[in-house]
Design a protein around this motif. Sequence first.
Motif, PDB file in Angstrom:
ATOM      1  N   VAL A 147     -45.571  49.116 -41.232  1.00 31.00           N
ATOM      2  CA  VAL A 147     -46.509  49.046 -42.345  1.00 31.00           C
ATOM      3  C   VAL A 147     -47.782  49.793 -41.959  1.00 31.00           C
ATOM      4  O   VAL A 147     -48.183  49.779 -40.793  1.00 31.00           O
ATOM      5  N   LEU A 148     -48.374  50.462 -42.921  1.00 27.64           N
ATOM      6  CA  LEU A 148     -49.614  51.194 -42.673  1.00 27.64           C
ATOM      7  C   LEU A 148     -50.785  50.229 -42.715  1.00 27.64           C
ATOM      8  O   LEU A 148     -51.029  49.579 -43.727  1.00 27.64           O
ATOM      9  N   LEU A 149     -51.489  50.137 -41.606  1.00 25.37           N
ATOM     10  CA  LEU A 149     -52.696  49.313 -41.535  1.00 25.37           C
ATOM     11  C   LEU A 149     -53.906  50.116 -41.989  1.00 25.37           C
ATOM     12  O   LEU A 149     -54.766  49.614 -42.704  1.00 25.37           O
ATOM     13  N   TRP A 150     -53.988  51.396 -41.587  1.00 24.30           N
ATOM     14  CA  TRP A 150     -55.118  52.248 -41.938  1.00 24.30           C
ATOM     15  C   TRP A 150     -54.709  53.710 -41.854  1.00 24.30           C
ATOM     16  O   TRP A 150     -54.032  54.101 -40.910  1.00 24.30           O
ATOM     17  N   GLU A 151     -55.132  54.501 -42.822  1.00 19.89           N
ATOM     18  CA  GLU A 151     -54.884  55.937 -42.791  1.00 19.89           C
ATOM     19  C   GLU A 151     -56.172  56.657 -42.444  1.00 19.89           C
ATOM     20  O   GLU A 151     -57.197  56.434 -43.069  1.00 19.89           O
ATOM     21  N   GLY A 152     -56.120  57.498 -41.427  1.00 22.24           N
ATOM     22  CA  GLY A 152     -57.282  58.263 -40.993  1.00 22.24           C
ATOM     23  C   GLY A 152     -57.857  57.703 -39.705  1.00 22.24           C
ATOM     24  O   GLY A 152     -57.471  56.631 -39.233  1.00 22.24           O
ATOM     25  N   PRO A 153     -58.778  58.445 -39.097  1.00 20.59           N
ATOM     26  CA  PRO A 153     -59.387  58.020 -37.835  1.00 20.59           C
ATOM     27  C   PRO A 153     -60.034  56.638 -37.965  1.00 20.59           C
ATOM     28  O   PRO A 153     -60.730  56.363 -38.944  1.00 20.59           O
ATOM     29  N   VAL A 154     -59.784  55.790 -36.993  1.00 21.04           N
ATOM     30  CA  VAL A 154     -60.224  54.403 -37.090  1.00 21.04           C
ATOM     31  C   VAL A 154     -60.340  53.784 -35.699  1.00 21.04           C
ATOM     32  O   VAL A 154     -59.696  54.236 -34.749  1.00 21.04           O
ATOM     33  N   ARG A 155     -61.162  52.773 -35.613  1.00 21.18           N
ATOM     34  CA  ARG A 155     -61.288  51.974 -34.389  1.00 21.18           C
ATOM     35  C   ARG A 155     -60.832  50.553 -34.707  1.00 21.18           C
ATOM     36  O   ARG A 155     -61.239  49.988 -35.712  1.00 21.18           O
ATOM     37  N   LEU A 156     -59.995  49.997 -33.843  1.00 18.56           N
ATOM     38  CA  LEU A 156     -59.488  48.637 -34.003  1.00 18.56           C
ATOM     39  C   LEU A 156     -60.334  47.713 -33.136  1.00 18.56           C
ATOM     40  O   LEU A 156     -60.388  47.865 -31.920  1.00 18.56           O
ATOM     41  N   PHE A 157     -61.017  46.754 -33.790  1.00 13.64           N
ATOM     42  CA  PHE A 157     -61.899  45.824 -33.082  1.00 13.64           C
ATOM     43  C   PHE A 157     -61.185  44.523 -32.715  1.00 13.64           C
ATOM     44  O   PHE A 157     -61.313  44.045 -31.604  1.00 13.64           O
ATOM     45  N   THR A 158     -60.496  43.942 -33.692  1.00 13.75           N
ATOM     46  CA  THR A 158     -59.851  42.650 -33.460  1.00 13.75           C
ATOM     47  C   THR A 158     -58.479  42.620 -34.096  1.00 13.75           C
ATOM     48  O   THR A 158     -58.184  43.359 -35.038  1.00 13.75           O
ATOM     49  N   ALA A 159     -57.633  41.733 -33.583  1.00 14.12           N
ATOM     50  CA  ALA A 159     -56.318  41.488 -34.159  1.00 14.12           C
ATOM     51  C   ALA A 159     -55.973  40.018 -33.966  1.00 14.12           C
ATOM     52  O   ALA A 159     -56.240  39.443 -32.917  1.00 14.12           O
ATOM     53  N   ASN A 160     -55.408  39.428 -35.009  1.00 12.37           N
ATOM     54  CA  ASN A 160     -54.932  38.052 -34.965  1.00 12.37           C
ATOM     55  C   ASN A 160     -53.578  38.078 -35.649  1.00 12.37           C
ATOM     56  O   ASN A 160     -53.500  38.245 -36.862  1.00 12.37           O
ATOM     57  N   VAL A 161     -52.511  37.963 -34.867  1.00  8.71           N
ATOM     58  CA  VAL A 161     -51.157  38.138 -35.392  1.00  8.71           C
ATOM     59  C   VAL A 161     -50.310  36.928 -35.029  1.00  8.71           C
ATOM     60  O   VAL A 161     -50.347  36.441 -33.901  1.00  8.71           O
ATOM     61  N   SER A 162     -49.537  36.467 -36.016  1.00  5.86           N
ATOM     62  CA  SER A 162     -48.580  35.396 -35.747  1.00  5.86           C
ATOM     63  C   SER A 162     -47.204  35.852 -36.185  1.00  5.86           C
ATOM     64  O   SER A 162     -47.053  36.687 -37.076  1.00  5.86           O
ATOM     65  N   SER A 171     -54.291  39.541 -39.292  1.00  3.71           N
ATOM     66  CA  SER A 171     -55.638  39.871 -39.734  1.00  3.71           C
ATOM     67  C   SER A 171     -56.231  40.823 -38.707  1.00  3.71           C
ATOM     68  O   SER A 171     -56.100  40.603 -37.495  1.00  3.71           O
ATOM     69  N   PHE A 172     -56.891  41.863 -39.191  1.00  5.03           N
ATOM     70  CA  PHE A 172     -57.424  42.906 -38.324  1.00  5.03           C
ATOM     71  C   PHE A 172     -58.830  43.266 -38.763  1.00  5.03           C
ATOM     72  O   PHE A 172     -59.179  43.116 -39.933  1.00  5.03           O
ATOM     73  N   SER A 173     -59.610  43.758 -37.822  1.00  5.77           N
ATOM     74  CA  SER A 173     -60.942  44.270 -38.126  1.00  5.77           C
ATOM     75  C   SER A 173     -60.992  45.706 -37.635  1.00  5.77           C
ATOM     76  O   SER A 173     -60.791  45.972 -36.452  1.00  5.77           O
ATOM     77  N   VAL A 174     -61.227  46.640 -38.580  1.00  5.38           N
ATOM     78  CA  VAL A 174     -61.244  48.067 -38.251  1.00  5.38           C
ATOM     79  C   VAL A 174     -62.504  48.727 -38.807  1.00  5.38           C
ATOM     80  O   VAL A 174     -63.140  48.204 -39.715  1.00  5.38           O
ATOM     81  N   GLN A 175     -62.814  49.863 -38.231  1.00  5.18           N
ATOM     82  CA  GLN A 175     -63.934  50.662 -38.728  1.00  5.18           C
ATOM     83  C   GLN A 175     -63.506  52.115 -38.782  1.00  5.18           C
ATOM     84  O   GLN A 175     -63.040  52.662 -37.787  1.00  5.18           O
ATOM     85  N   SER A 176     -63.641  52.693 -39.973  1.00  3.52           N
ATOM     86  CA  SER A 176     -63.312  54.108 -40.143  1.00  3.52           C
ATOM     87  C   SER A 176     -64.222  54.934 -39.249  1.00  3.52           C
ATOM     88  O   SER A 176     -65.396  54.632 -39.087  1.00  3.52           O
ATOM     89  N   ASP A 177     -63.666  55.970 -38.659  1.00  2.00           N
ATOM     90  CA  ASP A 177     -64.446  56.807 -37.760  1.00  2.00           C
ATOM     91  C   ASP A 177     -64.050  58.262 -37.950  1.00  2.00           C
ATOM     92  O   ASP A 177     -63.122  58.752 -37.320  1.00  2.00           O
ATOM     93  N   GLY A 178     -64.735  58.968 -38.821  1.00  2.00           N
ATOM     94  CA  GLY A 178     -64.450  60.358 -39.103  1.00  2.00           C
ATOM     95  C   GLY A 178     -64.728  61.280 -37.946  1.00  2.00           C
ATOM     96  O   GLY A 178     -64.350  62.451 -37.982  1.00  2.00           O
ATOM     97  N   LEU A 179     -65.366  60.794 -36.892  1.00  4.83           N
ATOM     98  CA  LEU A 179     -65.716  61.652 -35.754  1.00  4.83           C
ATOM     99  C   LEU A 179     -64.597  61.738 -34.719  1.00  4.83           C
ATOM    100  O   LEU A 179     -64.650  62.562 -33.826  1.00  4.83           O
ATOM    101  N   GLN A 192     -59.867  40.425 -29.136  1.00  6.46           N
ATOM    102  CA  GLN A 192     -61.085  41.162 -29.482  1.00  6.46           C
ATOM    103  C   GLN A 192     -61.402  42.018 -28.263  1.00  6.46           C
ATOM    104  O   GLN A 192     -61.612  41.505 -27.170  1.00  6.46           O
ATOM    105  N   TRP A 193     -61.381  43.327 -28.469  1.00  2.00           N
ATOM    106  CA  TRP A 193     -61.605  44.236 -27.364  1.00  2.00           C
ATOM    107  C   TRP A 193     -63.092  44.473 -27.153  1.00  2.00           C
ATOM    108  O   TRP A 193     -63.856  44.617 -28.109  1.00  2.00           O
TER     109      TRP A 193
END
Length: 124
Positions: A23-38, A113-121, A81-82
């Motif tokens: 499954v696509l979580l995010w399209e494009g440059p991104v940083r993954l901060f947190t993940a909570n998976v069951s 549940s995930f926390s991401v931030q788009s990062d065009g750089l 959480q990284w």
Amino acid sequence: MSSSVDQTGSEPIFIDVIDEAGVLLWEGPVRLFTANVSCNGNASTAWIQFFDAAEVADVTIGTTDPVLSIPIPSNAVWDAQWTKPIAFGFGIVIACTSTATGSSAPSGDGTGSFSVQSDGLLNG
């Protein structure tokens, strides 16, 4: 002692079905901060595989090497959480499988549940 990472501008994402098809979580440059998976309902360990890809079609589950593959014991939750977010240059595709790099389905799908931030750089 754990240190907190500034997540200002990050977006929460919930995915209710993570399966072996990916499954696509995010399209494009991104940083993954947190993940909570069951992976509730699994009789044995399931694996969450993370791929650096812009879309699911860019990944062949079981052939494409994941950037990260995390084991989740039966009926357990993986919470991370990284201190330094993980950067993905193209996007994030995730899959829930029965082995670390395989393509077979576990006995139950995952949710996350995930926390991401788009990062065009990242690609620039």
